[in-house]
Design a protein around this motif. Sequence first.
Motif, short mmCIF file in Angstrom:
data_model
loop_
_atom_site.label_atom_id
_atom_site.label_comp_id
_atom_site.label_asym_id
_atom_site.label_seq_id
_atom_site.Cartn_x
_atom_site.Cartn_y
_atom_site.Cartn_z
N ALA A 1 0.91 -1.27 0.18
CA ALA A 1 0.06 -0.36 0.12
C ALA A 1 0.76 1.40 0.04
N ASN A 2 1.62 1.54 0.73
CA ASN A 2 2.93 2.44 0.64
C ASN A 2 4.25 3.03 -0.48
N VAL A 3 4.49 1.22 -0.86
CA VAL A 3 4.86 1.79 -2.51
C VAL A 3 4.32 1.85 -3.38
N LYS A 4 2.14 1.78 -3.13
CA LYS A 4 1.58 2.53 -4.18
C LYS A 4 1.41 3.44 -3.84
N LEU A 5 1.16 4.00 -2.66
CA LEU A 5 1.19 5.29 -2.41
C LEU A 5 1.85 6.75 -3.27
N ALA A 6 3.17 6.08 -2.43
CA ALA A 6 4.55 6.60 -3.22
C ALA A 6 4.44 6.91 -4.92
N ILE A 7 4.33 5.69 -5.60
CA ILE A 7 4.09 5.52 -7.06
C ILE A 7 3.30 6.64 -7.24
N SER A 8 1.93 6.64 -6.75
CA SER A 8 0.54 7.54 -7.23
C SER A 8 0.68 9.35 -6.87
N GLY A 9 1.90 9.60 -5.98
CA GLY A 9 1.75 10.97 -5.44
C GLY A 9 3.62 11.48 -6.43
N GLY A 10 4.30 9.91 -6.21
CA GLY A 10 5.91 10.41 -6.39
C GLY A 10 6.48 10.62 -7.90
N GLN A 11 5.10 10.57 -8.46
CA GLN A 11 5.32 10.67 -10.77
C GLN A 11 4.56 11.83 -10.43
N ASN A 12 4.00 11.82 -10.74
CA ASN A 12 2.87 13.19 -10.99
C ASN A 12 3.43 14.54 -10.42
N GLU A 13 3.76 14.53 -9.03
CA GLU A 13 4.01 15.65 -8.78
C GLU A 13 4.88 16.04 -9.35
N PRO A 14 5.68 15.52 -8.52
CA PRO A 14 7.84 15.73 -10.17
C PRO A 14 7.62 16.13 -11.01
N ARG A 15 6.77 14.79 -11.50
CA ARG A 15 6.43 15.42 -13.54
C ARG A 15 6.17 16.66 -13.70
N ASP A 16 5.08 17.18 -13.14
CA ASP A 16 3.86 18.03 -13.31
C ASP A 16 4.70 19.71 -12.27
N ALA A 17 5.36 19.06 -11.45
CA ALA A 17 5.73 20.16 -11.51
C ALA A 17 7.18 21.06 -12.06
N ILE A 18 8.13 19.62 -12.55
CA ILE A 18 9.25 19.99 -13.62
C ILE A 18 8.80 20.43 -14.78
N ALA A 19 7.77 20.42 -15.18
CA ALA A 19 7.63 21.27 -16.75
C ALA A 19 6.82 22.00 -16.14
N GLY A 20 6.06 21.96 -15.12
CA GLY A 20 5.25 23.31 -15.00
C GLY A 20 6.39 24.82 -14.54
N ALA A 21 6.85 24.77 -13.78
CA ALA A 21 7.87 25.35 -13.65
C ALA A 21 8.79 25.89 -14.63
N VAL A 22 8.72 24.81 -15.34
CA VAL A 22 9.85 25.65 -16.90
C VAL A 22 9.17 26.21 -17.55
N TRP A 23 7.47 26.23 -17.65
CA TRP A 23 6.27 26.93 -17.99
C TRP A 23 6.71 28.43 -17.46
N ALA A 24 6.36 28.60 -16.32
CA ALA A 24 6.09 29.75 -15.51
C ALA A 24 7.29 31.02 -15.89
N LEU A 25 8.22 29.52 -15.80
CA LEU A 25 9.41 31.00 -16.09
C LEU A 25 9.90 30.94 -17.24
N LEU A 26 10.06 30.42 -18.26
CA LEU A 26 9.28 30.95 -19.62
C LEU A 26 8.77 31.91 -20.32
N GLN A 27 7.80 31.94 -19.41
CA GLN A 27 6.50 32.98 -19.58
C GLN A 27 7.34 34.15 -18.64
N HIS A 28 8.00 33.97 -17.65
CA HIS A 28 7.70 34.81 -17.08
C HIS A 28 9.47 35.41 -17.08
N PRO A 29 10.22 35.61 -17.61
CA PRO A 29 11.24 35.52 -18.16
C PRO A 29 12.05 37.36 -17.43
N ALA A 30 11.25 37.84 -16.58
CA ALA A 30 11.93 38.65 -15.55
C ALA A 30 12.48 37.37 -14.39
#
Length: 389
Positions: free
Chosen positions: A219-248
């Motif tokens: 159960a705990n491995v499944k928990l780690a996978i359910s949150g441990g893949q999407n959150e970094p994946r989405d935050a990496i791509a999203g933060a790159v997007w935000a910084l490119l959208q806000h060059p300053a």
Amino acid sequence: MSTAPVFEIDPKAFWDDPYPTLAKMRAEAPIAYVPQLGATLLTKRDSIFENEKKIEIFSSDQPEGLMTVLMGQNMMRKDGAAHLAERKAVFPTVSPKTVRDVWKAQFEAATAEVLDRVGPEGGVDMVAEIARPISGEALKAITGLTNMTWQEMDRVSQGMIDGCANYAGDPEVEAHCHDCTASIDRHIDARIPALREQPDHSLLSVQMQAGLSDEQMRANVKLAISGGQNEPRDAIAGAVWALLQHPAQLAKVRGGEASWLQAFEEYARWVSPIGMSPRRVAQRAEVEGVVFEPEDRVFLMFGSGNRDEDVFERPEIFDITRDLAPSISFGAGPHFCAGAWASKCLIAEVALPMIFERLEGLRLVGETRFGGWAFRGPLTMPVAWDQVR
């Protein structure tokens, strides 16, 4: 059902962009029952921060909840001593020391390999071809499921996320989730003998060393996978997007006026990758004039709290220099995200600086589409660059 005022939503519009609706709820009905979700939503930051700690009322123990039914009762779905015991058992995997001494070097090596594969001219999707494999390779190491491909890690993670958010009861979504959890079980079965022979710092191994039951470990491995893949994946791509959208803002990081960690944490406030956490009402209680009955379902809307106008000045603005102390991106109570240190290391110390350092002239070349409210992130994000360093 609680006595909170009823607030109707358009589910599709809410999935496309929940923030206008959440802003209206904060202004008109900060605690509201949403029939389309079958839950009472808490939308104000201070209310979430205070009530998340009241586990005797807002319990994480949800025997009939989607996560428990589909994935088993993991430590996030337990309270008090039971939760603390499992949290203590997994701590050797996610402690700041282990992250620094064990995982960071592996994150760096895997991220370098991903960037080596993308080619010199760009023209790829940041989510699919960069963020997903970076997150997936990191999660393979941390969970101990090194026999799983990053592609399968991403598939089973998304399948469980979709299953846990399947409040409409779509049978195809549920069936797919069961297929994903079965895949994880097969990979766990295959790894256990090797980890008995050679224990390591992975989540599966430290739970075995701590003597947790087979049911708890899975159960705990499944928990780690359910949150441990999407959150970094989405935050990496999203933060790159935000910084490119806000060059300053990007210039402030490159110029040393701000850090990559500030950029990541501000993104996680601005577009919360994990926007909601559910609770079950354990006993009758009155909170801020609303009466809750036992077994009511409550959603703590972290994504809304992180844009609370009473806490953050101009919360709709991406500003990496703002005071982020009130942010609740990783939770606020006893269920504060156990993987927070690993996430910060992977995203702020490894992925973001390496992506911007190595992909020279990185830029957006098409529309970036976002989706989700319980879990939110970019779905597609076409990018290009001039050369790979």
